[in-house]
Design a protein around this motif. Sequence first.
Motif, short mmCIF file in Angstrom:
data_model
loop_
_atom_site.label_atom_id
_atom_site.label_comp_id
_atom_site.label_asym_id
_atom_site.label_seq_id
_atom_site.Cartn_x
_atom_site.Cartn_y
_atom_site.Cartn_z
N GLN A 1 21.21 13.66 -8.25
CA GLN A 1 21.10 12.64 -7.22
C GLN A 1 19.65 12.32 -6.86
O GLN A 1 19.38 11.32 -6.20
CB GLN A 1 21.86 13.08 -5.97
N ALA A 2 18.72 13.17 -7.28
CA ALA A 2 17.30 12.95 -7.00
C ALA A 2 16.48 13.39 -8.21
O ALA A 2 16.94 14.21 -9.02
CB ALA A 2 16.87 13.73 -5.75
N GLU A 3 15.29 12.84 -8.33
CA GLU A 3 14.40 13.23 -9.42
C GLU A 3 14.02 14.70 -9.28
O GLU A 3 13.66 15.15 -8.20
CB GLU A 3 13.15 12.36 -9.40
N PRO A 4 14.11 15.50 -10.33
CA PRO A 4 13.81 16.92 -10.22
C PRO A 4 12.32 17.17 -10.00
O PRO A 4 11.48 16.32 -10.33
CB PRO A 4 14.27 17.49 -11.57
N PRO A 5 11.97 18.33 -9.45
CA PRO A 5 10.58 18.63 -9.12
C PRO A 5 9.77 19.05 -10.33
O PRO A 5 9.51 20.23 -10.57
CB PRO A 5 10.72 19.78 -8.12
N LEU A 6 9.35 18.06 -11.11
CA LEU A 6 8.56 18.31 -12.30
C LEU A 6 7.17 17.71 -12.15
O LEU A 6 7.01 16.66 -11.51
CB LEU A 6 9.23 17.66 -13.53
N PRO A 7 6.16 18.33 -12.75
CA PRO A 7 4.84 17.69 -12.76
C PRO A 7 4.88 16.42 -13.59
O PRO A 7 5.70 16.30 -14.51
CB PRO A 7 3.94 18.76 -13.39
N PRO A 8 4.02 15.45 -13.30
CA PRO A 8 4.00 14.22 -14.10
C PRO A 8 3.71 14.53 -15.57
O PRO A 8 2.98 15.46 -15.89
CB PRO A 8 2.85 13.41 -13.48
N ARG A 9 4.30 13.73 -16.45
CA ARG A 9 4.03 13.90 -17.86
C ARG A 9 2.73 13.20 -18.23
O ARG A 9 2.42 12.14 -17.68
CB ARG A 9 5.18 13.32 -18.70
N ASN A 10 2.00 13.79 -19.16
CA ASN A 10 0.77 13.19 -19.64
C ASN A 10 0.84 13.02 -21.15
O ASN A 10 0.85 14.00 -21.89
CB ASN A 10 -0.44 14.06 -19.27
N PRO A 11 0.92 11.75 -21.63
CA PRO A 11 0.95 10.49 -20.88
C PRO A 11 2.33 10.24 -20.27
O PRO A 11 3.32 10.82 -20.73
CB PRO A 11 0.63 9.44 -21.96
N PRO A 12 2.40 9.38 -19.24
CA PRO A 12 3.69 9.11 -18.60
C PRO A 12 4.61 8.33 -19.53
O PRO A 12 4.17 7.73 -20.51
CB PRO A 12 3.29 8.28 -17.37
N ILE A 13 5.91 8.35 -19.21
CA ILE A 13 6.84 7.55 -20.00
C ILE A 13 6.59 6.08 -19.72
O ILE A 13 5.98 5.72 -18.71
CB ILE A 13 8.31 7.91 -19.67
N ARG A 14 7.07 5.22 -20.60
CA ARG A 14 6.91 3.78 -20.42
C ARG A 14 8.11 3.24 -19.64
O ARG A 14 9.23 3.20 -20.14
CB ARG A 14 6.82 3.08 -21.78
N PHE A 15 7.85 2.87 -18.41
CA PHE A 15 8.92 2.32 -17.58
C PHE A 15 9.10 0.83 -17.87
O PHE A 15 8.13 0.12 -18.17
CB PHE A 15 8.57 2.49 -16.08
N ARG A 16 10.33 0.38 -17.75
CA ARG A 16 10.63 -1.05 -17.79
C ARG A 16 11.13 -1.45 -16.41
O ARG A 16 12.12 -0.89 -15.92
CB ARG A 16 11.68 -1.36 -18.87
#
Length: 202
Positions: free
Chosen positions: A113-128
């Motif tokens: 139901q919510a985004e899990p507590p993960l550090p940001p990915r490097n590089p980030p994913i490509r959002f649309r």
Amino acid sequence: MSYRYLLFHKPYNVLCQFTDDSSIEQRRSTLKDYIPVPSVYPVGRLDYDSEGLLLLTNDGQLQHQLSDPKFQHPRTYWVQVERIPDETALRQLRQGVEIQGYCTRPATVILLQAEPPLPPRNPPIRFRKTVPTSWLEMTLTEGRNRQVRRMTASVGFPTLRLVRIRIGYLSLEGLQPGQWREVTAEELHHLRQKFYIGNAKR
């Protein structure tokens, strides 16, 4: 012989081996860039473009037991997918889907139901902007090549980010990308209980 058991948080775009023996001109990151411990080897694999928990050891018996599919050792992933899977898609994933002529074993699949507590990915994913994303928690008892990605794609929800958070009793908690630590005595005890493995020297 003194056995070593390490937990490592593999970052994105790191090979799950200690050398890069490919013909690619630009050298890729490997486990050697992060783990200065000799003669340990990963138990199972994580793809180059996947992240998360990796167990490394020089204990060949334990490595065999954890890698052999017949023992159905659970592995849990947080999986970011395009769009929001409906109940039909979730039920298909739980029951098993056909990929490459093979029907996967039943899996535990939860829509978070919510985004899990993960550090940001490097590089980030490509959002649309026009396509929402969601997160699944998936627990499998088999580890075929790129299985999670193929499973979610087969029901119409491509994987964008894949992070393994648990291997049986072992957890990613407390490890940042690129960090590693020794397995604790309690964690090792749980592993040995699972497979009835006798005590070994640390």
